[in-house]
Scaffold this active site. Structure first.
Site, PDB file in Angstrom:
ATOM      1  N   ARG A  84       0.925  -1.256   0.080  1.00  0.00           N
ATOM      2  CA  ARG A  84       0.466   0.847  -0.228  1.00  0.00           C
ATOM      3  C   ARG A  84       0.897   0.991   0.082  1.00  0.00           C
ATOM      4  O   ARG A  84       0.728   2.290  -0.876  1.00  0.00           O
ATOM      5  CB  ARG A  84      -1.005   0.118   1.111  1.00  0.00           C
ATOM      6  CG  ARG A  84      -1.509   1.342   1.388  1.00  0.00           C
ATOM      7  CD  ARG A  84      -2.992   1.342   2.119  1.00  0.00           C
ATOM      8  NE  ARG A  84      -3.348   0.764   3.615  1.00  0.00           N
ATOM      9  CZ  ARG A  84      -2.220   1.496   4.623  1.00  0.00           C
ATOM     10  NH1 ARG A  84      -1.913   2.711   4.885  1.00  0.00           N
ATOM     11  NH2 ARG A  84      -2.211   0.506   5.961  1.00  0.00           N
ATOM     12  N   TYR A 134     -15.695  17.098 -16.533  1.00  0.00           N
ATOM     13  CA  TYR A 134     -17.164  15.713 -17.093  1.00  0.00           C
ATOM     14  C   TYR A 134     -17.524  16.103 -15.216  1.00  0.00           C
ATOM     15  O   TYR A 134     -17.096  16.129 -14.263  1.00  0.00           O
ATOM     16  CB  TYR A 134     -15.296  15.251 -16.181  1.00  0.00           C
ATOM     17  CG  TYR A 134     -15.780  13.861 -15.494  1.00  0.00           C
ATOM     18  CD1 TYR A 134     -16.419  12.191 -16.480  1.00  0.00           C
ATOM     19  CD2 TYR A 134     -15.704  13.006 -14.391  1.00  0.00           C
ATOM     20  CE1 TYR A 134     -17.178  11.557 -16.313  1.00  0.00           C
ATOM     21  CE2 TYR A 134     -16.167  11.655 -14.365  1.00  0.00           C
ATOM     22  CZ  TYR A 134     -16.729  10.758 -14.790  1.00  0.00           C
ATOM     23  OH  TYR A 134     -17.363  10.482 -14.687  1.00  0.00           O
ATOM     24  N   ASP A 177      -6.854  18.487 -15.838  1.00  0.00           N
ATOM     25  CA  ASP A 177      -7.224  16.962 -15.720  1.00  0.00           C
ATOM     26  C   ASP A 177      -6.299  17.125 -17.334  1.00  0.00           C
ATOM     27  O   ASP A 177      -7.384  17.394 -18.601  1.00  0.00           O
ATOM     28  CB  ASP A 177      -8.289  17.146 -15.661  1.00  0.00           C
ATOM     29  CG  ASP A 177      -9.296  15.620 -16.356  1.00  0.00           C
ATOM     30  OD1 ASP A 177      -8.234  14.836 -17.105  1.00  0.00           O
ATOM     31  OD2 ASP A 177      -9.869  15.517 -16.184  1.00  0.00           O
ATOM     32  N   LYS A 232      -8.557   5.884 -18.917  1.00  0.00           N
ATOM     33  CA  LYS A 232      -9.317   6.288 -21.124  1.00  0.00           C
ATOM     34  C   LYS A 232      -7.802   5.841 -21.846  1.00  0.00           C
ATOM     35  O   LYS A 232      -7.452   4.836 -22.355  1.00  0.00           O
ATOM     36  CB  LYS A 232      -9.102   7.448 -21.075  1.00  0.00           C
ATOM     37  CG  LYS A 232     -10.075   8.600 -19.982  1.00  0.00           C
ATOM     38  CD  LYS A 232     -11.340   7.541 -20.057  1.00  0.00           C
ATOM     39  CE  LYS A 232     -11.577   7.904 -18.114  1.00  0.00           C
ATOM     40  NZ  LYS A 232     -13.030   7.139 -18.740  1.00  0.00           N
TER      41      LYS A 232
HETATM   42  N1  PLP Z   1     -11.250  13.022 -15.908  1.00  0.00           N
HETATM   43  C1  PLP Z   1     -12.285  12.819 -17.012  1.00  0.00           C
HETATM   44  C2  PLP Z   1     -12.387  14.238 -18.017  1.00  0.00           C
HETATM   45  C3  PLP Z   1     -12.912  11.710 -17.211  1.00  0.00           C
HETATM   46  O1  PLP Z   1     -13.471  11.837 -18.438  1.00  0.00           O
HETATM   47  C4  PLP Z   1     -12.800  10.960 -16.244  1.00  0.00           C
HETATM   48  C5  PLP Z   1     -13.735   9.620 -16.630  1.00  0.00           C
HETATM   49  O2  PLP Z   1     -14.913   9.873 -18.051  1.00  0.00           O
HETATM   50  C6  PLP Z   1     -12.796  11.163 -14.597  1.00  0.00           C
HETATM   51  C7  PLP Z   1     -11.655  12.162 -15.300  1.00  0.00           C
HETATM   52  C8  PLP Z   1     -12.793   9.675 -14.367  1.00  0.00           C
HETATM   53  O3  PLP Z   1     -11.781   9.100 -13.986  1.00  0.00           O
HETATM   54  P1  PLP Z   1     -12.233   7.247 -13.857  1.00  0.00           P
HETATM   55  O4  PLP Z   1     -13.473   6.906 -14.363  1.00  0.00           O
HETATM   56  O5  PLP Z   1     -11.388   6.457 -13.680  1.00  0.00           O
HETATM   57  O6  PLP Z   1     -12.373   7.455 -12.389  1.00  0.00           O
END
Ligand code: PLP
Length: 362
Positions: free
Chosen positions: A59, A111, A183, A208
């Protein structure tokens, strides 16, 4: 791509970094495996006294996770990285590193899970969040308060592919002593490196493009500086324990080796598809930053190396028309999420639920 002089001058050896970006590995010698094996042991033999960087418990630290973190830090040109079990776990650690009463500013298009985290989930912990149109940086100036500690940017944004000028936002953040987080999930480091543009932290959903095969969940935070705010994130990673397994780290690293090739292919295909859609009689609007018609195209050219694989479009008609389009293909699967090798699409409003500003025909 990379029309500006500084973009041309920037050395970007993504193919090499994706394979050899693990800067912490000892010098290789004969007989070493070229691909580092998975280390599933959760425990490691301890010396009599604590030593710097000693491995004790998975961990806290694991060799596969450290290797993944090192490669991601190299790709994003950061000093340090913390890997998490999902993108949302990474975002949660970032906001938990703030203090109760701190204020965060988020963009109006981002998101929906991130918006919920900032505006609802963290509210009982005393996080104050406000929403601003970041594509108009002058609005950000007005939104900054005495307790503002962080500005969160997503560019291109999910789902409307709005472009935010990272350099301008970073200048404003610097003037006010506010941290800038980007992000970078949609572009990936191969198309955009926010730390070079003035950001302090980069967040990724590695589920992704970085995972890239629709079979891995993960997240990461990369920091420009390993000291200061990032130390709190590292501490939260180890103490709250939302860490990826050694097998997931190993698979993620295998995916990263082809990331630059995959992203360049996504870029090429997306520009062709967006041009095709722009001409299509049943499409009323296309959102893709590689198109000259996109309001953020000129800014995108100065901060992106490629425009990415994500396209949004409005179909002629209403919510039902869009739903029919998305259910109408055998080859393109209707799914949420993105970044796999297969083409997928989504009737976005279906995933975002009530209260969203996303048009029904997107
Ligand atoms: N940030 C963006 C731009 C996303 O498109 C997503 C998920 O679709 C996330 C964060 C969240 O990621 P996760 O699904 O791996 O928790």
């Amino acid at each position: 791509m990379g029309t500006e002089a500084h973009m041309k001058n920037q050395k970007r050896f993504f193919e090499t970094l994706a394979i050899h970006g693990d800067t912490d590995r000892p010098e290789p010698s004969a007989g070493d495996p070229v691909v580092y094996p998975q280390v599933h042991s959760t425990v490691f033999r301890m010396a009599a006294e604590a030593e710097d960087g000693e491995l004790i418990y998975t961990r806290h630290e694991n060799p596969n996770r450290s290797q993944l973190e090192s490669v991601l830090a190299s790709l994003e040109a950061g000093e340090a990285c913390a890997a998490f079990s999902s993108g949302m776990a990474a975002s949660t650690a970032i906001v938990q590193a703030l203090k109760s009463g701190d204020h965060i500013i988020i963009p109006d298009d981002l998101y929906h899970g991130t918006r919920k985290l900032m505006t609802e989930t963290m509210e009982p912990w005393g996080l104050e969040a406000s929403v601003t149109d970041m594509s108009r940086p002058e609005h950000l100036e007005q939104a900054i308060q005495s307790n503002t500690k962080m500005v969160w940017v997503e560019t291109p944004s999910n789902p409307l592919l709005q472009i935010v000028d990272i350099r301008r936002i970073s200048n404003i953040c610097n003037q006010h002593g506010v941290l800038l987080v980007v992000d970078n999930t949609w572009p990936s480091p191969v198309n955009q490196q926010p730390l070079h543009l003035g950001a302090d932290l980069v967040m990724h959903s590695t589920s992704k493009y970085i995972g890239g095969h629709s079979d891995l969940l993960g997240g990461a935070v990369v920091a420009k500086r390993k000291e200061g705010f990032f130390e709190r994130i590292r501490d939260l990673q180890r103490s709250s324990g939302a860490v990826p397994s050694p097998a997931d780290c190993w698979l993620m690293l295998r995916s990263i080796r082809t990331l630059p090739c995959r992203i360049r292919s996504h870029n090429q295909h997306a520009i062709s598809i967006s041009l095709f859609l722009e001409e299509h009689h049943s499409v009323s609007r296309v959102y893709y930053p590689g198109l000259k018609s996109h309001p953020g195209h000129e800014i995108a050219k100065t901060q992106m190396y490629g425009f990415g694989g994500m396209i949004s479009f409005l179909v002629e008609g209403d919510r039902e028309s869009a739903s029919r389009v998305v259910q109408g293909s055998r080859l393109i699967a209707p799914v949420t999420s993105l970044g796999g090798v297969e083409s997928t699409w989504e009737h976005r409003i279906r995933s975002e639920g009530p209260g969203t500003g996303t048009p029904g025909n997107l």
